[in-house]
Write a protein that holds these residues in place. Sequence first.
Motif, PDB file in Angstrom:
ATOM      1  N   GLN A 109     -24.542  45.857  45.015  1.00  0.00           N
ATOM      2  CA  GLN A 109     -25.186  44.556  44.885  1.00  0.00           C
ATOM      3  C   GLN A 109     -25.469  44.197  43.432  1.00  0.00           C
ATOM      4  O   GLN A 109     -25.669  43.022  43.116  1.00  0.00           O
ATOM      5  N   ALA A 110     -25.467  45.183  42.571  1.00  0.00           N
ATOM      6  CA  ALA A 110     -25.705  44.963  41.142  1.00  0.00           C
ATOM      7  C   ALA A 110     -24.419  45.108  40.341  1.00  0.00           C
ATOM      8  O   ALA A 110     -24.463  45.322  39.128  1.00  0.00           O
ATOM      9  N   ALA A 111     -23.279  44.943  41.014  1.00  0.00           N
ATOM     10  CA  ALA A 111     -21.993  45.237  40.376  1.00  0.00           C
ATOM     11  C   ALA A 111     -21.736  44.386  39.136  1.00  0.00           C
ATOM     12  O   ALA A 111     -21.048  44.826  38.211  1.00  0.00           O
ATOM     13  N   GLU A 112     -22.279  43.172  39.094  1.00  0.00           N
ATOM     14  CA  GLU A 112     -22.014  42.282  37.966  1.00  0.00           C
ATOM     15  C   GLU A 112     -23.037  42.424  36.841  1.00  0.00           C
ATOM     16  O   GLU A 112     -22.918  41.750  35.814  1.00  0.00           O
ATOM     17  N   VAL A 113     -24.041  43.260  37.033  1.00  0.00           N
ATOM     18  CA  VAL A 113     -25.096  43.400  36.022  1.00  0.00           C
ATOM     19  C   VAL A 113     -24.528  44.011  34.740  1.00  0.00           C
ATOM     20  O   VAL A 113     -23.801  45.003  34.780  1.00  0.00           O
ATOM     21  N   GLY A 114     -24.880  43.395  33.604  1.00  0.00           N
ATOM     22  CA  GLY A 114     -24.400  43.908  32.327  1.00  0.00           C
ATOM     23  C   GLY A 114     -25.509  44.167  31.328  1.00  0.00           C
ATOM     24  O   GLY A 114     -25.251  44.650  30.219  1.00  0.00           O
ATOM     25  N   LEU A 139     -32.997  52.656  38.123  1.00  0.00           N
ATOM     26  CA  LEU A 139     -32.526  51.712  37.114  1.00  0.00           C
ATOM     27  C   LEU A 139     -31.233  52.200  36.489  1.00  0.00           C
ATOM     28  O   LEU A 139     -30.274  51.434  36.307  1.00  0.00           O
ATOM     29  N   ALA A 140     -31.180  53.477  36.171  1.00  0.00           N
ATOM     30  CA  ALA A 140     -29.985  54.044  35.546  1.00  0.00           C
ATOM     31  C   ALA A 140     -28.768  53.938  36.461  1.00  0.00           C
ATOM     32  O   ALA A 140     -27.640  53.789  35.987  1.00  0.00           O
ATOM     33  N   GLN A 141     -28.985  54.023  37.777  1.00  0.00           N
ATOM     34  CA  GLN A 141     -27.867  53.920  38.708  1.00  0.00           C
ATOM     35  C   GLN A 141     -27.327  52.492  38.799  1.00  0.00           C
ATOM     36  O   GLN A 141     -26.160  52.291  39.154  1.00  0.00           O
ATOM     37  N   LEU A 142     -28.163  51.521  38.490  1.00  0.00           N
ATOM     38  CA  LEU A 142     -27.787  50.123  38.693  1.00  0.00           C
ATOM     39  C   LEU A 142     -27.088  49.489  37.501  1.00  0.00           C
ATOM     40  O   LEU A 142     -26.463  48.433  37.655  1.00  0.00           O
ATOM     41  N   VAL A 143     -27.197  50.083  36.322  1.00  0.00           N
ATOM     42  CA  VAL A 143     -26.608  49.456  35.140  1.00  0.00           C
ATOM     43  C   VAL A 143     -25.474  50.333  34.607  1.00  0.00           C
ATOM     44  O   VAL A 143     -25.548  51.559  34.654  1.00  0.00           O
ATOM     45  N   PRO A 144     -24.422  49.724  34.111  1.00  0.00           N
ATOM     46  CA  PRO A 144     -23.245  50.486  33.683  1.00  0.00           C
ATOM     47  C   PRO A 144     -23.431  51.116  32.310  1.00  0.00           C
ATOM     48  O   PRO A 144     -24.302  50.691  31.531  1.00  0.00           O
ATOM     49  N   PRO A 145     -22.629  52.130  31.985  1.00  0.00           N
ATOM     50  CA  PRO A 145     -22.663  52.704  30.635  1.00  0.00           C
ATOM     51  C   PRO A 145     -22.476  51.622  29.580  1.00  0.00           C
ATOM     52  O   PRO A 145     -21.657  50.716  29.733  1.00  0.00           O
ATOM     53  N   VAL A 176     -30.162  51.673  25.655  1.00  0.00           N
ATOM     54  CA  VAL A 176     -28.720  51.579  25.872  1.00  0.00           C
ATOM     55  C   VAL A 176     -28.339  52.668  26.878  1.00  0.00           C
ATOM     56  O   VAL A 176     -28.641  53.842  26.664  1.00  0.00           O
ATOM     57  N   ARG A 177     -27.684  52.267  27.948  1.00  0.00           N
ATOM     58  CA  ARG A 177     -27.292  53.213  28.993  1.00  0.00           C
ATOM     59  C   ARG A 177     -26.269  54.183  28.457  1.00  0.00           C
ATOM     60  O   ARG A 177     -25.255  53.789  27.875  1.00  0.00           O
ATOM     61  N   ARG A 178     -26.540  55.462  28.608  1.00  0.00           N
ATOM     62  CA  ARG A 178     -25.604  56.492  28.190  1.00  0.00           C
ATOM     63  C   ARG A 178     -24.418  56.545  29.150  1.00  0.00           C
ATOM     64  O   ARG A 178     -24.468  56.015  30.246  1.00  0.00           O
ATOM     65  N   GLY A 179     -23.369  57.243  28.714  1.00  0.00           N
ATOM     66  CA  GLY A 179     -22.232  57.466  29.603  1.00  0.00           C
ATOM     67  C   GLY A 179     -20.938  56.974  28.976  1.00  0.00           C
ATOM     68  O   GLY A 179     -20.951  56.186  28.018  1.00  0.00           O
ATOM     69  N   PRO A 180     -19.823  57.429  29.501  1.00  0.00           N
ATOM     70  CA  PRO A 180     -18.512  57.019  28.959  1.00  0.00           C
ATOM     71  C   PRO A 180     -18.238  55.554  29.250  1.00  0.00           C
ATOM     72  O   PRO A 180     -18.504  55.061  30.347  1.00  0.00           O
ATOM     73  N   LEU A 181     -17.732  54.857  28.258  1.00  0.00           N
ATOM     74  CA  LEU A 181     -17.371  53.458  28.425  1.00  0.00           C
ATOM     75  C   LEU A 181     -15.964  53.359  28.988  1.00  0.00           C
ATOM     76  O   LEU A 181     -15.102  54.177  28.689  1.00  0.00           O
TER      77      LEU A 181
END
Length: 210
Positions: A112-117, A140-146, A204-209
């Motif tokens: 449901q949060a797929a478009e969140v940037g 929150l971390a699960q809902l936002v992309p790296p 800033v969300r960590r993780g591979p871009l």
Amino acid sequence: MIDLWRARWQEGRVGFHLSQPHPALERYWPSLAVPDRAKVLVPLCGKTLDMRWLAQAGHPVLGIEVAPEAIEQFLAEATTPVSRYQQAGFNISRQGSIELWCGDFFHLHIQQAAEVGAFYDRAALIALPEATRQRYAFHLAQLVPPGAKGLLVSLTHEGGESGPPYSVANQEVETLLSPNFRLTLLEESEPDDRGLCEKIWRLVRRGPLN
């Protein structure tokens, strides 16, 4: 907790609500360089005018709020037509580029949060008791992309776990969020006449871009 917040809105005990956008949002959001048209997630949004500021800055807004009273008050403050529908347990109201989802933030799924940037938390973390804050930080971390950027407003006061708003020390903010976010403390105000000290964080969300 849900009953507590609904009672506060029904009784008008919403002294945390500001009659203008938060100065820190205006001051620091442009420095995040969030992409144009990136959708901004606003957890536990209440009826904050920060959502209108973000929309005017060109961002679609996804606000999550458990109290329908807050949503109806927000919608009534503008003459823009409102469309309403339901999805997966949420009652959704759309006004212009702002979507308000009435329901439990913890029931919002990543699909449901797929478009969140991007994201903005002015009164979510500090609205939750200590036992719930770790769950919030993880969700929150699960809902936002790296790579997603956001602002967080925290505060401390002498009341400790009396709240909401709750006092959340800088060390706790870092412990909760640093596993999944890079944090920068942008500003720390002097205590006001009630002993409240506000802190503004860049995340800033960590993780591979991709």
